[in-house]
Write an enzyme that holds these catalytic residues in place. Structure first.
Site, PDB file in Angstrom:
ATOM      1  N   PHE A  89       0.837  -1.209   0.000  1.00  0.00           N
ATOM      2  CA  PHE A  89       0.000   0.000   0.000  1.00  0.00           C
ATOM      3  C   PHE A  89       0.875   1.265   0.000  1.00  0.00           C
ATOM      4  O   PHE A  89       1.847   1.350   0.760  1.00  0.00           O
ATOM      5  CB  PHE A  89      -0.895  -0.034   1.251  1.00  0.00           C
ATOM      6  CG  PHE A  89      -1.870   1.094   1.357  1.00  0.00           C
ATOM      7  CD1 PHE A  89      -3.066   1.058   0.644  1.00  0.00           C
ATOM      8  CD2 PHE A  89      -1.612   2.187   2.181  1.00  0.00           C
ATOM      9  CE1 PHE A  89      -3.989   2.100   0.755  1.00  0.00           C
ATOM     10  CE2 PHE A  89      -2.533   3.226   2.289  1.00  0.00           C
ATOM     11  CZ  PHE A  89      -3.723   3.176   1.580  1.00  0.00           C
ATOM     12  N   ASN A 182      -4.306   2.036  10.527  1.00  0.00           N
ATOM     13  CA  ASN A 182      -5.009   2.511   9.341  1.00  0.00           C
ATOM     14  C   ASN A 182      -5.369   1.228   8.590  1.00  0.00           C
ATOM     15  O   ASN A 182      -4.659   0.816   7.682  1.00  0.00           O
ATOM     16  CB  ASN A 182      -4.085   3.408   8.507  1.00  0.00           C
ATOM     17  CG  ASN A 182      -4.697   3.773   7.167  1.00  0.00           C
ATOM     18  OD1 ASN A 182      -5.920   3.690   6.992  1.00  0.00           O
ATOM     19  ND2 ASN A 182      -3.867   4.152   6.211  1.00  0.00           N
ATOM     20  N   PRO A 183      -6.448   0.563   9.012  1.00  0.00           N
ATOM     21  CA  PRO A 183      -6.732  -0.769   8.459  1.00  0.00           C
ATOM     22  C   PRO A 183      -7.463  -0.686   7.124  1.00  0.00           C
ATOM     23  O   PRO A 183      -7.885   0.404   6.715  1.00  0.00           O
ATOM     24  CB  PRO A 183      -7.660  -1.363   9.527  1.00  0.00           C
ATOM     25  CG  PRO A 183      -8.415  -0.180  10.037  1.00  0.00           C
ATOM     26  CD  PRO A 183      -7.478   0.998   9.951  1.00  0.00           C
TER      27      PRO A 183
HETATM   28  C1  LIG Z   1      -4.673   0.761   4.349  1.00  0.00           C
HETATM   29  S1  LIG Z   1      -3.178  -0.170   4.455  1.00  0.00           S
HETATM   30  C2  LIG Z   1      -2.254   0.865   5.598  1.00  0.00           C
HETATM   31  C3  LIG Z   1      -0.765   0.686   5.537  1.00  0.00           C
HETATM   32  C4  LIG Z   1       0.032   1.719   6.358  1.00  0.00           C
HETATM   33  N1  LIG Z   1      -0.271   1.624   7.760  1.00  0.00           N
HETATM   34  C5  LIG Z   1      -0.289   3.119   5.867  1.00  0.00           C
HETATM   35  O1  LIG Z   1      -0.977   3.874   6.562  1.00  0.00           O
HETATM   36  O2  LIG Z   1       0.161   3.467   4.749  1.00  0.00           O
HETATM   37  C6  LIG Z   1      -3.682  -1.528   5.480  1.00  0.00           C
HETATM   38  C7  LIG Z   1      -2.562  -2.506   5.816  1.00  0.00           C
HETATM   39  O3  LIG Z   1      -3.115  -3.542   6.649  1.00  0.00           O
HETATM   40  C8  LIG Z   1      -2.563  -4.790   6.279  1.00  0.00           C
HETATM   41  N2  LIG Z   1      -3.483  -5.849   6.716  1.00  0.00           N
HETATM   42  C9  LIG Z   1      -4.644  -6.260   6.137  1.00  0.00           C
HETATM   43  N3  LIG Z   1      -5.198  -7.252   6.853  1.00  0.00           N
HETATM   44  C10 LIG Z   1      -4.371  -7.479   7.917  1.00  0.00           C
HETATM   45  C11 LIG Z   1      -4.396  -8.392   9.006  1.00  0.00           C
HETATM   46  N4  LIG Z   1      -5.392  -9.278   9.150  1.00  0.00           N
HETATM   47  N5  LIG Z   1      -3.389  -8.354   9.914  1.00  0.00           N
HETATM   48  C12 LIG Z   1      -2.356  -7.465   9.762  1.00  0.00           C
HETATM   49  N6  LIG Z   1      -2.288  -6.581   8.739  1.00  0.00           N
HETATM   50  C13 LIG Z   1      -3.272  -6.579   7.832  1.00  0.00           C
HETATM   51  C14 LIG Z   1      -2.408  -4.688   4.768  1.00  0.00           C
HETATM   52  O4  LIG Z   1      -1.477  -5.629   4.299  1.00  0.00           O
HETATM   53  C15 LIG Z   1      -1.964  -3.225   4.623  1.00  0.00           C
HETATM   54  O5  LIG Z   1      -0.558  -3.126   4.660  1.00  0.00           O
END
Ligand SMILES: C[S@@+](CC[C@H](N)C(=O)[O-])C[C@H]1O[C@@H](n2cnc3c(N)ncnc32)[C@H](O)[C@@H]1O
Length: 278
Positions: A89, A182-183
């Site tokens: 991302f 930031n999910p």
């Molecule tokens: C919207 S992106 C945000 C990335 C970063 N924190 C930013 O703000 O640029 C959401 C992140 O959550 C991770 N993610 C999704 N599902 C997850 C899970 N079950 N456990 C851990 N990470 C997860 C994704 O791989 C992604 O990197």
């Protein structure tokens, strides 16, 4: 072909993407490994056939809305350069609001957890500004973790940041002062109508399930076990999922604040874990 001509031709080809002039300049300075201002001072210089071919190949790639950051392998976040690559991302300026709040909230030696760290943009930006803070960060995507590790190393923060390839929470017996995330929070049905560039990003980082609330639900139900009493949870959000998020939070958290971004949209929710006397 001279630099000025190459830029002018590229600008026309790029008319369907955002900021064609800037895109053309960024791509050419990437190909020539030179700062952008040199393109102006050296506008009459001839491009070598190899550089010209490479430049127009990248222009064609960008015409398909492939993100510039994936082409150049870097992006800027909170005034710092970060590595990024396809499969991870791309950090957004909106998330700088979360960073700003977290920097204000952290006491000297606090430890925070960042869930879904992506490039590691939040830990890097925060730890560079809070010299005694410590961070744990998770991501389920191994490519993201690899890039986050490089970014943490590039900024010499390895001593204060532990990364885990994990599903939401890290496998540690630890209570955090603050948990941030930031999910993924886009409703599955909205993914198809996102901007073309966003569709090149991993769906795992965007898709929040049917209601957009899947990741929030899991974070909110687990967080009380990982937060110290009266610890804080700081979540990035979007107006389309805010009501549902607040509904889920009420059981175990007090809603302390909802902050808007520069566009006036509700972007950040600050929650406090309820104590045993609440
Ligand atoms: C919207 S992106 C945000 C990335 C970063 N924190 C930013 O703000 O640029 C959401 C992140 O959550 C991770 N993610 C999704 N599902 C997850 C899970 N079950 N456990 C851990 N990470 C997860 C994704 O791989 C992604 O990197």
């Amino acid at each position: 072909m001279r630099i000025a001509e190459a830029l002018s031709t590229a600008r026309k080809k790029l008319s369907s993407v955002d900021s064609p002039t800037l895109s053309a300049e960024i791509l050419l300075s990437y190909v020539l490994s030179c700062p952008r201002h040199r393109l102006i001072t050296e506008r009459d210089k001839e491009l070598s056939p190899g550089d010209r071919e490479k430049f127009f190949q990248l222009v064609e790639k960008r015409v398909t809305h492939f993100p510039l950051q994936y082409i150049t392998g870097k992006t800027e976040f909170y005034g710092t350069e970060l590595r990024v690559q396809e499969g991870v991302f791309i950090p957004r300026p909106e998330t700088e609001l979360l960073v700003e709040e977290l920097i204000k909230m952290l006491n000297k030696e606090d430890t925070f957890l960042d869930i879904g760290t992506g490039t590691g943009c939040i830990p890097v930006a925060v730890l560079m500004n809070k010299s005694a803070a410590f961070c744990f960060a998770t991501d389920i995507n191994s490519t993201a973790l690899q890039v986050a590790r490089e970014n943490i190393r590039m900024h010499r923060l390895e001593e204060r940041c532990q990364l885990f390839e994990a599903d939401i929470f890290p496998p540690v017996d630890e209570r955090f002062d603050i948990i941030v995330s930031n999910p993924p929070y886009i409703k599955t049905s909205s993914i198809a109508s996102l901007q073309e560039e966003v569709k090149y990003e991993p769906v795992l980082s965007l898709d929040g399930g049917e209601t957009g609330l899947d990741a929030y639900r899991r974070i909110l139900s687990g967080a009380p076990m990982y937060l110290r009493e009266r610890g804080y949870l700081l979540l990035e959000t979007d107006p389309s999922v805010l009501t549902g998020l607040l509904e889920l939070a009420r059981n175990s958290f007090k809603i302390l604040d909802i902050k808007r971004d520069i566009q006036g949209l509700e972007r950040l929710v600050l929650l406090e874990r309820k104590g045993s006397s609440d």
